[in-house]
Design an enzyme around this catalytic site. Structure first.
Site, PDB file in Angstrom:
ATOM      1  N   ASP A   1       3.022   0.533   8.081  1.00 10.65           N
ATOM      2  CA  ASP A   1       2.524   1.370   6.990  1.00 10.65           C
ATOM      3  C   ASP A   1       1.221   0.824   6.417  1.00 10.65           C
ATOM      4  O   ASP A   1       1.008  -0.393   6.372  1.00 10.65           O
ATOM      5  CB  ASP A   1       3.580   1.436   5.880  1.00 10.65           C
ATOM      6  CG  ASP A   1       3.084   2.182   4.663  1.00 10.65           C
ATOM      7  OD1 ASP A   1       2.940   3.412   4.753  1.00 10.65           O
ATOM      8  OD2 ASP A   1       2.809   1.539   3.627  1.00 10.65           O
TER       9      ASP A   1
ATOM     10  N   GLU B   1      -0.384   3.161  11.046  1.00  7.57           N
ATOM     11  CA  GLU B   1      -0.835   4.264  10.197  1.00  7.57           C
ATOM     12  C   GLU B   1      -2.280   3.997   9.774  1.00  7.57           C
ATOM     13  O   GLU B   1      -2.540   3.256   8.841  1.00  7.57           O
ATOM     14  CB  GLU B   1       0.063   4.391   8.963  1.00  7.57           C
ATOM     15  CG  GLU B   1      -0.285   5.592   8.109  1.00  7.57           C
ATOM     16  CD  GLU B   1       0.309   5.534   6.712  1.00  7.57           C
ATOM     17  OE1 GLU B   1       0.616   6.602   6.155  1.00  7.57           O
ATOM     18  OE2 GLU B   1       0.451   4.417   6.161  1.00  7.57           O
TER      19      GLU B   1
END
EC number: 2.4.1.18
Length: 853
Positions: free
Chosen positions: A479, A534
């Site tokens: 993330d 990401e």
């Protein structure tokens, strides 16, 4: 409510935090807490002690325990500057230091375990070489391959040669760090076993607890096991800022700390006395009625530990991810469990045709509404959903079903909580994080790691390995990688594609080097592992192997596509440009794989809208029954919902992702339970009275054949099985033969399939000629207008289509089709009638919804 840990029941536990923290001389007793545990001896894994910190010569590495760390002196007698006061977590009682220093640890049997104890700095350092050598011999083939020369990226993308100064420096820093780790830690493989040294480790003779807290002046282990008596188990500090204590087994052979005991470390810090959850804790719980979490010593008897029964599935060629959140996976307004997810949701994912499940919010987080992104305990699976063994059972079941399991891991930032997180752990601002403003993310309200610190590298690398080894995750979705790679964190910055955006002073080289290291580690230990990053910036070489000079990810999460769909859904159909759609879907770097999605959890959060809600709005509540006449808005919404998802999967990347519930057009957003929030300026943000009503997934809607949601779910299922049969996402053959702005038609080939999309809102086209590369006979293999999918059944799916010779739309042959308005149809050459194709075995029409799942 009770908490259960392998047979241990937690009653309503009394708080261990009083309004004012007691001093180290207090004898804190815990009343009404007792555990009935077996007193048998348990086997334990071998503990390898190795050097906890090294003063690297690299200028990008912060010095660690024996020198300044983040501007603070590790020596307890040295002054500490730039302190951050935290009155809510520490007391002003700082006069106990001398008393603690005078205390001696008196633990019977400690001499017999001296080979595992490192209470003296010199003894600790003396054991490093032997232990590291022993570890390397033991692991054998688990060595991480040495670095390459990092030059291949210039062959892949010659434009990068203009930035070779930055890239060569970056790779040089990576190689230098690898060399330092090899020299001082026995290699990256050994370096990443920090969890075998720090935190609680078990041997046949007792329990050793170690903690890196260079800013602390005194430390003591407290918990249920010693009635929270800070005088009972005082820790000693070595030259590297590592605190340690050894607790020998009881006389009957049972461990000194019973399984299920609450534990904390009490420290005299530059900011005052502080009780913290151990940084390497493997489990933590929130007792009823309390705000902060408590660390739990989790070590069930051998016969109670979950044993994995099924091997990891083979890495899928075509990655189809079902993004999920265990807590909100129930149809009921509640926090769901690992066990329920295992039994109810995993079979659903398999039936839908996905081959990977990505699980969010695994790492413990004290704030449920953070969606798991404000992590407090990095090595602990969230106790809201069950025990660590429950999570292992879930993963094992997924493997039995042939599903790979990806963890949504957060190494980009951490919760700023001081009571139950890493923030101000040893009373200093710069232990795990950058000090000052650089260590604070103003938008996320969280702390930012210092990736140039030796011990932070050990912590994070060990954390990634822990989840792979202990829980058998098959990979990660990292993330917030964009936030990591740039000092501006991608905030208020527009990435234009100019290479100056990526290779300059705003690039955080330490963070990029960490990403290279962690990808090296993961792929070295587990070549079949899948790592998705990401990144919204489009960093060049992001998905190129580290040895070739890249960052090392397998896939980039293609985030721009979802934003484009939201942009278009705010416009009228007449204002959509098919060329704009095609450009966004295909605008990705050659040779670097992407996972694409039409919408993820981000678009489903409160305040935003899902694609289904953008399309159908409030009509979703009243006009989704199949026995009632649909409104024009519902008809449009159902048609475009299917088209958007299929063209995203067909053109957007080499992998596909869907957030749970979006496959059938979940009608509501996600709203976590929350109370009113009172801001410092007097404003009040209203909550929802702690309601779980919109923090769940209404799978019953997708299963109800009398609702139009069912048709959307069946179409998504057919999409997944189409990809499983033909493998079009991973084919190197992709050709867009038509993007007609007047007709609003897009035609493209992907693999051995021909896709025809008609986005026109009223115009249907008969005898519409489309180009193709393979001559012969074609059949329809997927039709969004099929009545099974809530369509109008305007096509005959048994019809056969024969090609004509002659170039058309720059293709060698063509055939004519009927293209109804707002439909997507996929054609495949029939085996035996084609001349040749990429893969003859794949040129077979499939049933729309296979039953063999």
């Amino acid at each position: 409510m009770v908490y259960t840990i392998s047979g241990v029941r937690f009653p309503h536990l009394p708080s261990i935090k009083n309004s004012s923290l007691p001093s180290f001389n207090d004898d804190r007793r815990s009343n009404a807490v007792s555990f009935s545990l077996r007193k048998d001896s348990r086997s334990s894994g071998k503990i390898f002690a190795r050097k906890p910190s090294y003063d690297s010569e690299s200028s990008s590495l912060a010095t660690t325990a024996s020198e300044k760390l983040g501007g603070h002196q590790s020596d307890s007698s040295s002054p500490v500057t730039d302190q951050v006061e935290s009155p809510e977590t520490v007391s002003g009682d700082t006069q106990v230091h001398d008393d603690v220093e005078a205390q001696k640890i008196e633990t019977e049997g400690q001499d017999q375990a001296s080979e595992l104890s490192t209470s003296g700095g010199q003894n600790y350092k003396a054991n490093i070489a032997t232990m590291s050598e022993s570890l390397v011999q033991e692991v054998g083939q688990r060595r991480i391959p040495p670095p390459g020369d990092g030059k291949k990226i210039y062959d892949i993308d010659p434009m990068l040669k203009s930035y070779n100064g930055h890239l060569d420096y970056r790779y040089g820093q990576y190689k230098k760090l690898r060399e330092e780790i090899d020299k001082n830690e026995g290699g990256l493989e050994a370096f990443s076993r920090g969890y075998e040294i720090f935190g609680f480790t078990r041997s046949t003779t007792g329990i050793t607890y170690r903690e890196w807290a260079p800013g602390a002046k005194a430390a003591s282990l407290i918990g249920d096991f010693n009635n929270w008596n800070s005088k009972a188990d005082v820790m000693t500090r070595n030259d590297f800022g590592v605190w340690e204590i050894f607790l020998p087994n009881d006389a009957d052979g049972s461990p000194a700390i019973p399984h299920g005991s609450r534990v904390k470390i009490r420290m005299d810090t530059p900011s005052g006395i502080k009780d913290s959850i151990p940084a390497w804790i493997k489990y933590s719980v929130q007792p009823p009625g309390e705000i902060p979490y408590n660390g739990v010593y989790y070590d069930p008897a051998e016969e109670e530990k979950y044993v994995f029964k099924h091997p990891r599935p083979k890495k899928p060629t075509s990655l189809r991810i079902y993004e999920s959140h265990v807590g909100m996976s129930s149809t009921e307004p509640m926090i769901n469990t690992y066990a329920n997810f295992r039994d109810d949701v995993l079979p659903r994912i398999k039936k839908l045709g996905y081959n990977a499940v990505q699980i969010m919010a695994i790492q413990e987080h004290s704030y449920y509404a953070s969606f798991g992104y404000h992590v407090t305990n990095f090595f602990a699976p969230s106790s809201r959903f069950g025990t660590p063994d429950d999570l292992k059972s879930l993963i094992d079941k997924a493997h039995e079903l042939g599903l790979v399991v990806l963890m949504d891991i957060v190494h980009s930032h951490a919760s700023k909580n001081t009571l139950d997180g890493l923030n101000m752990f040893d009373g200093t601002d710069g232990q795990y994080f950058h000090s000052g403003t650089r260590g604070y993310h103003w938008m996320w309200d969280s702390r930012l790691f210092n990736y140039g610190s030796w011990e932070v590298l050990r912590y994070l690398l060990s954390n990634a390995r822990w989840w792979l080894e202990e829980y058998k995750f098959d990979g990660f979705r990292f993330d917030g990688v964009t936030s990591m790679m740039y000092t501006h964190h991608g905030l208020q910055v527009e990435f234009t594609g100019n290479y100056n955006d990526y290779f300059g002073y705003s690039t955080d080289v330490d963070a990029v080097v960490y990403l290279m290291l962690v990808n090296d580690l993961i792929h070295g230990l587990y070549p079949e592992a899948i790592v998705v990053g990401e990144d919204v910036s489009g960093m060049p070489a992001f998905c190129i192997p580290v040895q070739d000079g890249g960052v090392g990810f397998d896939y980039r999460l293609h985030m721009a596509v979802a934003d484009k769909w939201i942009e278009l859904l705010k416009k009228r159909d007449e204002d959509w440009q098919v060329g704009d759609i095609v450009f966004t879907l295909t605008n990705r770097r050659w040779g670097e794989k992407c996972v694409v999605y039409a919408e993820s959890h981000d678009q489903a959060l409160v305040g935003d809208k899902t694609i289904a809600f953008w399309l159908m709005d409030k009509d979703m509540y009243d006009f989704m029954a199949v026995d009632r006449q649909a409104t024009p808005r519902v008809d449009r919404g159902i048609a475009l919902h299917k088209m958007i998802r299929l063209i995203t999967m067909g053109l957007g990347g080499e992998g596909y992702l869907n957030f749970m519930g979006n496959e059938f057009g979940h009608p509501e957003w996600i709203d976590f339970p929350r109370t009113d929030q009172h801001l410092p300026d007097g404003r009040v943000i209203p909550g929802n009275n702690g309601s779980y009503d919109k923090c769940r997934r209404r799978f019953d809607l997708g299963d109800a054949e009398y609702l139009r949601y069912h048709g959307l779910q069946e179409f998504d299922r057919a999409m997944q099985h189409l990809e499983e049969t033909y493998g079009f996402m991973t084919s190197e053959h992709q050709y867009i033969s038509r993007k007609d702005e007047g007709d609003r038609v897009i035609v493209f080939e992907r693999g051995n399939l021909v896709f025809v999309f008609n986005f026109h809102w009223t115009n249907s086209y008969s005898d519409y000629r489309i180009g193709c590369s393979v001559p012969g006979k074609y059949k329809i293999v997927l039709d969004s207008d099929d009545s099974l999918f809530g369509g109008f059944n305007r096509l005959d799916d048994s019809a056969e289509f024969f090609t004509s010779d002659g170039k058309y739309d720059d293709r060698p042959c063509s055939f004519m089709v009927y293209a109804p308005c707002r439909t997507a149809v996929v054609y495949a050459a029939v085996k035996g009638d084609e001349v040749k194709g990429d893969e003859d075995s794949s040129l077979v029409p499939i049933s729309l919804v296979p039953e063999d799942v």
